[in-house]
Design an enzyme around this catalytic site. Structure first.
Site, PDB file in Angstrom:
ATOM      1  N   ASP A 303       0.835  -1.209   0.000  1.00  0.00           N
ATOM      2  CA  ASP A 303       0.000   0.000   0.000  1.00  0.00           C
ATOM      3  C   ASP A 303       0.865   1.253   0.000  1.00  0.00           C
ATOM      4  OD1 ASP A 303      -2.915  -1.270   0.823  1.00  0.00           O
ATOM      5  OD2 ASP A 303      -1.228  -2.330   1.741  1.00  0.00           O
ATOM      6  N   HIS A 469      -2.902  -9.798  -0.826  1.00  0.00           N
ATOM      7  CA  HIS A 469      -3.143  -8.392  -0.501  1.00  0.00           C
ATOM      8  C   HIS A 469      -4.092  -8.248   0.684  1.00  0.00           C
ATOM      9  CE1 HIS A 469      -3.700  -4.132  -0.772  1.00  0.00           C
ATOM     10  NE2 HIS A 469      -4.995  -4.277  -0.954  1.00  0.00           N
ATOM     11  N   HIS A 478     -10.194  -2.328   7.661  1.00  0.00           N
ATOM     12  CA  HIS A 478     -10.995  -3.266   6.863  1.00  0.00           C
ATOM     13  C   HIS A 478     -11.377  -4.526   7.629  1.00  0.00           C
ATOM     14  CE1 HIS A 478     -10.464  -0.947   3.204  1.00  0.00           C
ATOM     15  NE2 HIS A 478      -9.160  -0.908   3.399  1.00  0.00           N
ATOM     16  N   ASP A 505      -4.964  -3.357   4.965  1.00  0.00           N
ATOM     17  CA  ASP A 505      -5.087  -2.461   6.112  1.00  0.00           C
ATOM     18  C   ASP A 505      -3.774  -1.708   6.272  1.00  0.00           C
ATOM     19  OD1 ASP A 505      -7.623  -2.388   7.246  1.00  0.00           O
ATOM     20  OD2 ASP A 505      -7.377  -4.357   8.153  1.00  0.00           O
ATOM     21  N   HIS A 506      -3.868  -0.382   6.389  1.00  0.00           N
ATOM     22  CA  HIS A 506      -2.672   0.470   6.405  1.00  0.00           C
ATOM     23  C   HIS A 506      -2.104   0.540   7.812  1.00  0.00           C
ATOM     24  CE1 HIS A 506      -4.231   2.685   2.553  1.00  0.00           C
ATOM     25  NE2 HIS A 506      -4.183   1.364   2.430  1.00  0.00           N
TER      26      HIS A 506
END
Length: 588
Positions: A303, A469, A478, A505-506
């Site tokens: 990401d 991913h 998420h 998810d960041h």
């Protein structure tokens, strides 16, 4: 050959009817369900569904589809629902009304052609072909005026194979093609009808490929022709048409249709076009050597591609520094490589501006093994997968899915997780996803799981690491990806996978669950982060969670794994070890 793909395990016609009825209920129609069912049923199966639907709901399915659908997808689906004879009758009615072409002046030929039962086998009679060629020559080029009745008789009574033999005999006997004779002797709609019949007899694949190309050439698309050809030929000879299209135009028919259509209309046509062998997910295998002592060091993050913004450049700098300390072997990218909408083309400057120029440090000049994320699917997926990008930057290595054996101690299984997620198909919002190579979706996903299961089962590596991913377990924005929990996780657990690594998810996080040996590791903090919405959970242990930018390092030997999470300043916030013999965990 047909391109229609029927699922290997088929639901009953009754179950299909129930699912369709549910798709019609409520506000709006669930067109995705309609497409997924009907596009993957052959003519006989569709007839059974229609019968079951009428029996169960006292309603005609064709009428209901006509009222629920709209636009081009309505025209395509409703034409598809007819049996071949009914479909031809529908198209003939449109033809006679001038909707396709005005054939009134060729009515005798038309009535003869549709009124005669012909044997359409592959055999041909050479003597009959020569006699017919003589008759046509006498009726046309040899006389003043034209005996149209002879042309009507031969063209309407002979099978495609026999008419092809007549054409060949005509050329051999008179040194000129039958096609030229028709053009010389006929005119108007009668000429057009004869030429159409002749071209279909000589090479139907070439004829329909030409019609499709013409329908998509220039400004706008002739959707009537596109629908008519694809729907009527999908169960007959679409494989040959596609081969002729690629041979003539240097690109696949699938790609052409994808670029000219959109939404559910695109999904339906591609579902008819893409055969089961085209959506097979064969896991290619690659190797990467380890260090002299057999160990391995790599970084994991995802990401990231934002032109250096949102601390992307700062994270890249720290990755370069840590990579030098670890004597890095390669980098693993967990997807969403280019924001917001993937790459536009192979010459998209984002490839340099978000990748090559950002990760330019010496220690990062190693192979980058990457998977696609959902944002990557919003761009030109084939561009991001194109090997030509390696000419621009030889580090880049991105496939939908593959197996990498590293240092002979670890097998990495890179998984294409985006097609698993229902929301991207059912609720795409304003986003346009590049699903070329994915339809029929269920076949693609099923093949993916089957091939992954086989590859995992055959693996004898000390460590098994799966990279995707989307998260399986996460307390980030998420959260869990339910489709992966239900479909992917059981396969990973059955095959003793050690780690599942993901982005999406960041954040940075490590989770383990009491009923699974797998450690779930999220490293999706390559740039934009700080969502601030951590979720609580009681079913699994959250060992570490950090909602900011950073990355993960992994050092592997045959018996030990050392892992660390770093923040944007390169500080090691959390570290832990896993010993292979006992699968023992220690953390600091």
């Amino acid at each position: 050959m047909s391109t229609v793909t029927v699922p290997p395990v088929l639901t009953s016609a009754r179950d299909d009817a129930i699912q369709l009825h549910r798709a019609f209920k409520g506000f709006g129609c669930d067109t995705t369900t309609v497409v997924n069912i009907l596009a993957h049923r052959n003519s006989a199966q569709r007839a059974m569904i229609r019968q079951e639907y009428r029996t169960m709901y006292s309603e005609d399915l064709d009428n209901r589809l006509s009222s629920e659908l709209s636009g081009d997808v309505k025209r395509a689906v409703c034409l598809w629902m007819h049996d071949p004879a009914g479909r031809d009758a529908t198209l003939l009615r449109k033809a006679l009304s001038g909707d396709i072409i005005n054939l009134r002046t060729a009515s005798e030929l038309l009535l003869a052609y549709v009124g005669i039962l012909r044997y359409e086998g592959p055999e041909s009679d050479r003597m009959m072909a020569e006699n017919d060629a003589k008759a046509l020559f006498k009726a046309g080029e040899k006389r003043l005026g034209t005996d149209e009745n002879t042309f009507i008789r031969v063209f309407s009574e002979r099978s495609r194979a026999q008419l092809g033999a007549v054409s060949s005999a005509y050329h051999s006997m008179y040194g000129s093609s039958l096609k030229k004779a028709v053009k010389k002797e006929m005119s108007g709609d009668f000429e057009f009808a004869l030429l159409t019949i002749l071209q279909c007899a000589e090479n139907p694949g070439k004829f329909f490929a030409k019609a499709l190309h013409k329908a998509m050439k220039g400004m706008g698309t002739d959707d009537s022709t596109l629908i008519r050809v694809i729907v009527t030929r999908a169960e007959i000879d679409m494989q040959y048409i596609k081969a002729e299209y690629r041979k003539k135009h240097g690109k696949s028919l699938n790609d052409a249709v994808h670029s000219e259509t959109s939404g559910h209309y695109r999904a339906f046509l591609l579902a008819l076009l893409i055969s089961s062998h085209e959506c097979s997910v064969k896991l290619q295998r690659f190797t990467h050597p380890g260090k002299g002592d057999g160990s391995l060091s790599f970084l994991v993050f995802g990401d990231w591609g934002r032109d250096g913004l949102y601390n992307q450049s700062e994270v890249a700098f720290q990755m370069g520094r840590i990579g030098e300390e670890l004597d890095l072997d390669f980098v693993v990218s967990t997807g969403d490589n280019f924001y917001d909408n993937g790459l536009k083309a192979i010459n998209d400057p984002a490839f340099r501006e978000s990748f090559s120029e950002i990760y330019s440090y010496k220690s990062l000049r190693k192979p980058w093994y990457s998977v696609l994320g959902n944002h990557d699917y919003r761009g030109d997926v084939k561009a991001q997968l194109d090997p030509i990008l390696r000419r621009i930057d030889r580090r880049w290595f991105c496939l939908r899915s593959f197996v990498l054996n590293a240092a002979e101690i670890t097998d990495f299984f890179f998984v294409d997780t985006t097609p698993f997620v229902d929301a991207y198909f059912n609720e795409p919002e304003d986003h346009i996803y590049d699903w070329r190579g994915i339809y029929p979706r269920e076949t693609y996903v099923s093949n993916h799981l089957k091939d992954l299961n086989s590859a995992l089962r055959e693996s004898t590596a000390k460590w098994k690491i799966v990279v995707g991913h989307h998260s399986i377990r996460s307390v980030g924005h998420h959260g869990d990806t339910h489709e992966l929990v239900h479909r992917l996780l059981p396969i990973l657990e059955a095959n003793n996978v050690d780690f599942y690594m993901n982005g999406h998810d960041h954040c940075l996080e490590r989770i383990s669950c009491h009923n699974s040996r797998i450690q779930f590791l999220t490293s999706g903090a390559g740039s934009k982060a700080w969502r601030g919405d951590e979720k609580l959970r009681n079913d699994c242990a959250v060992h570490f969670f950090y909602d900011g930018q950073g990355f993960m390092s992994v050092q592997l030997s045959s018996t030990n794994a050392q892992m660390r999470f770093y923040d944007v300043e390169g500080k090691a916030m959390y570290r832990w070890n896993v010993t292979r013999q006992l699968h023992f965990h220690s953390e600091m």
